[in-house]
Design a protein around this motif. Structure first.
Motif, mmCIF file in Angstrom:
data_model
loop_
_atom_site.group_PDB
_atom_site.id
_atom_site.type_symbol
_atom_site.label_atom_id
_atom_site.label_comp_id
_atom_site.label_asym_id
_atom_site.label_seq_id
_atom_site.Cartn_x
_atom_site.Cartn_y
_atom_site.Cartn_z
ATOM 1 N N SER A 26 60.993 51.506 93.720
ATOM 2 C CA SER A 26 59.798 52.296 93.407
ATOM 3 C C SER A 26 59.399 52.196 91.943
ATOM 4 O O SER A 26 58.309 52.624 91.571
ATOM 5 C CB SER A 26 60.043 53.765 93.764
ATOM 6 N N ILE A 29 62.936 47.796 87.202
ATOM 7 C CA ILE A 29 63.361 46.437 87.559
ATOM 8 C C ILE A 29 63.228 46.200 89.066
ATOM 9 O O ILE A 29 62.785 45.135 89.507
ATOM 10 C CB ILE A 29 64.821 46.208 87.101
ATOM 11 N N ARG A 49 63.432 56.861 96.830
ATOM 12 C CA ARG A 49 63.523 58.248 97.307
ATOM 13 C C ARG A 49 62.167 58.939 97.290
ATOM 14 O O ARG A 49 62.057 60.083 97.734
ATOM 15 C CB ARG A 49 64.491 59.023 96.424
ATOM 16 N N LYS A 53 55.557 56.784 95.567
ATOM 17 C CA LYS A 53 55.759 55.644 94.669
ATOM 18 C C LYS A 53 56.003 54.364 95.474
ATOM 19 O O LYS A 53 55.515 53.293 95.123
ATOM 20 C CB LYS A 53 56.936 55.915 93.716
ATOM 21 N N ASP A 76 67.127 59.301 99.951
ATOM 22 C CA ASP A 76 67.685 59.743 98.668
ATOM 23 C C ASP A 76 69.184 59.452 98.661
ATOM 24 O O ASP A 76 69.942 60.013 99.460
ATOM 25 C CB ASP A 76 67.416 61.244 98.479
ATOM 26 N N LEU A 77 69.603 58.590 97.759
ATOM 27 C CA LEU A 77 71.017 58.182 97.719
ATOM 28 C C LEU A 77 71.931 59.325 97.280
ATOM 29 O O LEU A 77 73.139 59.274 97.508
ATOM 30 C CB LEU A 77 71.198 56.988 96.775
ATOM 31 N N ASN A 105 70.089 48.040 93.220
ATOM 32 C CA ASN A 105 69.468 48.195 91.901
ATOM 33 C C ASN A 105 69.292 49.659 91.497
ATOM 34 O O ASN A 105 69.299 49.982 90.309
ATOM 35 C CB ASN A 105 68.104 47.471 91.925
ATOM 36 N N TYR A 171 78.076 57.009 83.659
ATOM 37 C CA TYR A 171 77.286 55.791 83.882
ATOM 38 C C TYR A 171 78.161 54.557 83.665
ATOM 39 O O TYR A 171 78.224 53.658 84.510
ATOM 40 C CB TYR A 171 76.082 55.776 82.935
ATOM 41 N N LYS A 175 79.569 51.738 86.397
ATOM 42 C CA LYS A 175 79.277 50.304 86.302
ATOM 43 C C LYS A 175 80.577 49.477 86.264
ATOM 44 O O LYS A 175 80.613 48.362 86.781
ATOM 45 C CB LYS A 175 78.393 50.015 85.081
ATOM 46 N N GLY A 202 70.526 43.780 80.872
ATOM 47 C CA GLY A 202 70.282 43.863 79.425
ATOM 48 C C GLY A 202 69.203 44.910 79.167
ATOM 49 O O GLY A 202 68.779 45.622 80.084
ATOM 50 N N VAL A 204 65.881 46.592 78.981
ATOM 51 C CA VAL A 204 64.600 46.358 79.661
ATOM 52 C C VAL A 204 63.744 47.621 79.550
ATOM 53 O O VAL A 204 64.253 48.743 79.656
ATOM 54 C CB VAL A 204 64.816 46.014 81.156
ATOM 55 N N THR A 206 62.094 50.290 80.740
ATOM 56 C CA THR A 206 61.953 51.106 81.954
ATOM 57 C C THR A 206 62.162 52.571 81.578
ATOM 58 O O THR A 206 62.552 52.889 80.448
ATOM 59 C CB THR A 206 63.023 50.731 83.001
HETATM 60 P P1 NAP Z 1 64.439 53.063 86.533
HETATM 61 O O1 NAP Z 1 63.137 52.513 86.066
HETATM 62 O O2 NAP Z 1 64.813 54.459 86.206
HETATM 63 O O3 NAP Z 1 64.513 52.832 88.110
HETATM 64 C C1 NAP Z 1 65.589 53.316 88.857
HETATM 65 C C2 NAP Z 1 65.263 53.214 90.316
HETATM 66 O O4 NAP Z 1 66.331 53.846 91.064
HETATM 67 C C3 NAP Z 1 63.972 53.944 90.688
HETATM 68 O O5 NAP Z 1 63.331 53.278 91.747
HETATM 69 C C4 NAP Z 1 64.511 55.296 91.156
HETATM 70 O O6 NAP Z 1 63.650 56.025 92.007
HETATM 71 C C5 NAP Z 1 65.754 54.832 91.913
HETATM 72 N N1 NAP Z 1 66.660 55.946 92.163
HETATM 73 C C6 NAP Z 1 67.264 56.738 91.248
HETATM 74 N N2 NAP Z 1 67.971 57.688 91.864
HETATM 75 C C7 NAP Z 1 67.828 57.503 93.199
HETATM 76 C C8 NAP Z 1 68.293 58.180 94.351
HETATM 77 N N3 NAP Z 1 69.041 59.255 94.263
HETATM 78 N N4 NAP Z 1 67.937 57.715 95.560
HETATM 79 C C9 NAP Z 1 67.141 56.637 95.674
HETATM 80 N N5 NAP Z 1 66.648 55.953 94.625
HETATM 81 C C10 NAP Z 1 66.983 56.389 93.400
HETATM 82 O O7 NAP Z 1 65.659 52.182 85.993
HETATM 83 P P2 NAP Z 1 65.834 50.625 85.692
HETATM 84 O O8 NAP Z 1 66.005 50.486 84.243
HETATM 85 O O9 NAP Z 1 64.824 49.815 86.420
HETATM 86 O O10 NAP Z 1 67.282 50.396 86.325
HETATM 87 C C11 NAP Z 1 67.551 49.576 87.431
HETATM 88 C C12 NAP Z 1 69.015 49.193 87.387
HETATM 89 O O11 NAP Z 1 69.281 48.429 86.205
HETATM 90 C C13 NAP Z 1 69.966 50.392 87.331
HETATM 91 O O12 NAP Z 1 71.083 50.133 88.159
HETATM 92 C C14 NAP Z 1 70.382 50.453 85.873
HETATM 93 O O13 NAP Z 1 71.642 51.049 85.716
HETATM 94 C C15 NAP Z 1 70.393 48.992 85.512
HETATM 95 N N6 NAP Z 1 70.262 48.705 84.089
HETATM 96 C C16 NAP Z 1 69.088 48.929 83.422
HETATM 97 C C17 NAP Z 1 69.001 48.625 82.057
HETATM 98 C C18 NAP Z 1 67.716 48.845 81.268
HETATM 99 O O14 NAP Z 1 67.687 48.600 80.062
HETATM 100 N N7 NAP Z 1 66.632 49.276 81.884
HETATM 101 C C19 NAP Z 1 70.103 48.088 81.379
HETATM 102 C C20 NAP Z 1 71.296 47.871 82.082
HETATM 103 C C21 NAP Z 1 71.362 48.174 83.439
HETATM 104 P P3 NAP Z 1 62.447 56.947 91.393
HETATM 105 O O15 NAP Z 1 61.315 56.005 91.149
HETATM 106 O O16 NAP Z 1 62.182 57.917 92.492
HETATM 107 O O17 NAP Z 1 62.975 57.587 90.143
#
Ligand code: NAP
Length: 250
Positions: A26, A29, A49, A53, A76-77, A105, A171, A175, A202, A204, A206
């Motif tokens: 939603s 990434i 969830r 979106k 919802d996880l 993801n 967190y 991981k 890395g 990103v 978000t």
């Molecule tokens: P994000 O923009 O916050 O997106 C997270 C996604 O997970 C969203 O779609 C969110 O849904 C969903 N989510 C969260 N809790 C949930 C739940 N309880 N049930 C179902 N869906 C749920 O984060 P992101 O940065 O893209 O992160 C994606 C992955 O990359 C994650 O595993 C994160 O740990 C990893 N990561 C990110 C970065 C970075 O710099 N961004 C760096 C290292 C690792 P909603 O839209 O409803 O919130």
């Protein structure tokens, strides 16, 4: 691995007809990957969830008339029970018969504070959403993946999933667990032809990154759409027998 997955250039039609489930599609990434995978011909199952979106991502995908119509899996996880996981797997089986790609993801950050002060309920929620949920989903999806001729599972890790750092709490621990789960599963599936790998995205741009680093200059960050090469490599046929790897997307 013969080539650097970060340099991989996905060709048109790379994922034609592949059934790919992406959690957390939603936003961030996951959303960017869903849009790109659909553009490359995948039949995407959008998990998240928030149905509004997810529907917005659905609409963006079908705006391209050549894309296959995606499916939406709203769950919802944090609260899903085993019946919900089974129901999701049953729906995929009924609609598509099998699964070619599973991208774990979805994730949450939790608190940025010392372990000494860390709230136990938040700790449990982060471990549950980031780690236990990926285990539960993997378990119900394995029979569907085994019906694919080229199955691939991608877990999402982080730099703090390889080296612990102060204030990253649950967190980071989730991981590390994700890396372990990937290695165990890759070893267990080493003779099944299933690819099982981790990607560390890395930094990103978000919502999660903003939550982790509210004061940083966001103009310097990569957009989600800019770091997808290794995801596409692992989802498509060119990654062949690559398994058990922890790959940096940048
Ligand atoms: P994000 O923009 O916050 O997106 C997270 C996604 O997970 C969203 O779609 C969110 O849904 C969903 N989510 C969260 N809790 C949930 C739940 N309880 N049930 C179902 N869906 C749920 O984060 P992101 O940065 O893209 O992160 C994606 C992955 O990359 C994650 O595993 C994160 O740990 C990893 N990561 C990110 C970065 C970075 O710099 N961004 C760096 C290292 C690792 P909603 O839209 O409803 O919130």
């Amino acid at each position: 691995m013969s080539l650097d997955p970060r340099e991989y250039q996905a060709r048109d039609g790379l994922l034609q007809g592949r059934i790919v489930l992406i959690t957390g599609a939603s936003d961030g990434i996951g959303k960017a990957l869903a849009l790109r995978a659909a553009k490359l011909g995948a039949q995407v199952i959008l998990h998240g969830r928030n149905s509004e979106k997810l529907e917005a991502v659905y609409d963006e995908i079908i705006a391209d008339k050549s894309a296959l119509q995606p499916s939406i899996a709203c769950m919802d996880l944090a609260t899903a029970d085993s019946a919900a996981y089974t129901s999701l797997a049953n729906s995929i089986e009924t609609e598509f018969g099998h699964l070619d790609g599973l991208v774990h993801n979805a994730g949450i950050l939790g608190d940025r504070m010392t372990l000494e002060q860390y709230d136990a309920a938040v700790f449990q929620r982060v471990l549950h959403v980031n780690l236990t949920a990926a285990f539960a989903l993997t378990q119900v999806c394995l029979p569907l993946l085994k019906l694919s001729s080229d199955p691939s599972i991608i877990f999402t890790s982080s730099g703090v999933g390889r080296k612990g750092r102060a204030f990253w709490g649950a967190y980071s621990i989730s991981k590390f667990g994700t890396e372990a789960m990937m290695q165990i599963l890759a070893d267990e599936q080493s003779h099944s032809g299933m690819r099982v790998n981790c990607i560390n995205p890395g930094a990103v741009k978000t919502n999660m990154r903003l939550e982790a680093y509210p004061a940083e200059d966001r103009d310097k960050l990569k957009e989600p759409g800019d770091i997808l090469a290794s995801y596409l490599y692992l989802l498509g046929p060119d990654s062949g027998t690559t398994t058990g790897q922890s790959i940096d997307a940048q």
